[in-house]
Design an enzyme around this catalytic site. Structure first.
Site, PDB file in Angstrom:
ATOM      1  CG  ASN A 150      16.137 -29.127  -2.368  1.00  0.00           C
ATOM      2  OD1 ASN A 150      16.210 -28.217  -3.209  1.00  0.00           O
ATOM      3  ND2 ASN A 150      15.512 -30.249  -2.627  1.00  0.00           N
ATOM      4  CD  GLU A 248      11.181 -31.522 -13.348  1.00  0.00           C
ATOM      5  OE1 GLU A 248      10.826 -32.255 -12.406  1.00  0.00           O
ATOM      6  OE2 GLU A 248      11.039 -31.841 -14.539  1.00  0.00           O
ATOM      7  CB  CYS A 282      11.583 -32.847  -5.199  1.00  0.00           C
ATOM      8  SG  CYS A 282      12.830 -33.292  -6.439  1.00  0.00           S
TER       9      CYS A 282
END
Length: 481
Positions: A150, A248, A282
């Protein structure tokens, strides 16, 4: 125009991979924009062996030499950002503003890594004995990095740059859909900046090579950015090996609009938080919590912004939003929207798509147990929920399994600051939306959003180094044995 990575991987230099080749496809057009090499587990073995040899000498260099490489890389990218943006736009479907922003973050990460190399690497400790006692940070050796599609460049570089600056070698496996901007273009940049051969390896490949990297006995540290489900699998695989694992992971981030907030400004912040890069972040705003008496007004303003956002091929600068990454992601997003509408939510905007171009979507009156409110969507969808009291809103925020980023919008920032004490989240942004990152700030999630360390200037030392206790005495200690 030829590129050094055409049909190649980067194993200290651009070489042919053992897994053949891999086509890189632009999601906006379906066209193949590059063909790169594909690594296999044999390439991984070669990478780890070369990294092991190169790392010792690299760690022994004066810090100034490691800092100089990072600074030169930052300067090269700042002087020619198009070397990265021209790949980010088609390869990851980035809007041009997003691509420029991401490239700026990569430059900042490299500059911060140059400063990191000069940071104090320990502290003098008190001791009951007449001796010199210190705790010092030493590089772990080899850091395995697995990065997503992303924000491919920054989510690779925020592990690669600090790990290298602290004296480690790195083996990077980017998402195969973004092999260039997530890895190979970064390798070219660092090699041009003078990074010695053998310290960075970029292995475009599928999950098999990623799993082998996690399981490799000579890679003591894994830095993974991606979904919570994949992070759990990595944690399970690495646990028996007692590796240092930095995860993460996902988020379902809340934007809390307090009763005194400016609704026009709040809708602007909420639109950016939910729709930037098609919601494929995210930190995307996944839950909009608004006082019940103002929720209809807020949702209407948000829907108006959604309807007016141009969506299309991001190579055209007129388009603010591009495509979602692939058909699987499109189907997931659309299924969540349809299921949530079936559960009773009102569709105020969007909910349709042409190809991979999903329209920015606003859902009002969203049930708390519906998919759009309880799951990470990873698409341009803004679910809006009304609340009756701030206490209720805080309970809703904390009820999520995720804890990555929360935003609070208000005309009284100090009140919001007090509320932050009661929010379980790695980041709280007052009078901003949920998407934010800086190279010098500690970044990491709580609960299902992350574990094992933080990114950020001083935090990187804990993440990519081991702490060693060293004592020195002027004479050999005598004992009664």
């Amino acid at each position: 125009m030829s590129n050094p990575w055409d049909n190649k991987i980067f194993n200290g230099a651009f070489v042919t991979g053992g897994g053949g080749t891999l086509d890189v496809t632009a999601p906006a057009t379906g066209q193949v924009i590059a063909t790169v090499g594909q690594a296999d587990t044999g390439d991984l073995e070669k990478a780890v062996a070369a990294a092991t040899t190169a790392q010792t000498a690299w760690a022994a260099l004066p810090y100034t030499e490691r800092a100089a490489v990072m600074a030169r890389a930052a300067a090269l990218l700042a002087a020619d950002p198009e070397r990265l943006t021209r790949w980010l736009v088609p390869e990851s479907g980035s809007g041009q503003g997003k691509a420029a922003f991401e490239t700026g973050l990569v430059t900042s990460e490299l500059s911060a890594a140059a400063a990191l190399a000069a940071q104090p690497h320990g502290q003098v400790l008190r001791s009951m004995k007449p001796r010199f006692s210190m705790g010092r940070y030493v590089p772990v050796g080899i850091v395995g990095v697995i990065s997503p599609f992303n924000f491919p460049a920054i989510l690779s570089m925020r592990s690669v740059a600090p790990a290298l600056a602290l004296g480690n070698a790195v083996v990077l496996k980017p998402d195969p859909r973004t092999s260039v901007s997530g890895g190979l273009a970064l390798a070219e940049l660092l090699a041009e900046a003078g990074l010695p051969e053998g310290l960075l390896h970029v292995l475009p490949a599928g999950a098999d090579v990623g799993a082998a990297l996690v399981a490799h006995p000579d890679v003591p540290c894994i830095s993974f950015t991606g979904s919570t489900a994949a992070g759990r699998r990595i944690g399970e695989a690495a646990a028996p090996l007692l590796k240092k694992v930095h995860l993460e992971l996902g988020g379902n981030n809340a934007l809390l609009v307090l009763p005194d907030a400016d609704i026009d400004a709040a809708a602007s912040a909420g639109a950016w938080g939910s729709f930037l890069h098609q919601g494929q972040i995210c930190m995307t705003t996944g839950r909009h919590l608004v006082p019940r008496e103002r929720a209809e007004e807020y949702a209407a303003k948000l829907a108006e912004k959604a309807r007016n956002l141009p969506v299309g091929d991001p190579t055209d600068p007129a388009n603010a939003l591009g495509p979602v990454i692939d058909d699987n992601q499109l189907e997931k997003v659309h299924e969540i929207v349809e299921s949530t509408v079936a559960a009773g939510a009102k569709l105020l905007a969007g909910g349709t798509h042409e190809g991979l171009f999903y329209r920015p979507t606003v859902l009002a009156d969203v049930p708390l147990d519906s998919p759009a409110f309880s799951q990470e969507i990873f698409g341009p969808v803004a679910p809006v929920v009304g609340y009756d009291t701030v206490e209720e809103a805080l309970e809703i925020i904390n009820s999520s399994e995720y804890g990555l980023s929360v935003a609070i919008l208000t005309s009284n920032p100090f009140t919001a600051f007090q509320l932050a004490d009661r929010i379980k989240s790695g980041a709280v942004h007052i009078n901003d939306q949920t998407v934010d990152d800086e190279a010098v700030a500690p970044f990491g999630g709580t609960k299902a959003s992350g574990a094992g360390g933080h990114f950020g200037l001083s935090s990187n030392v804990d993440t990519f180094c081991d702490l060693q206790w060293v004592t020195v005495q002027s004479e050999i200690e005598r004992y009664p044995f």
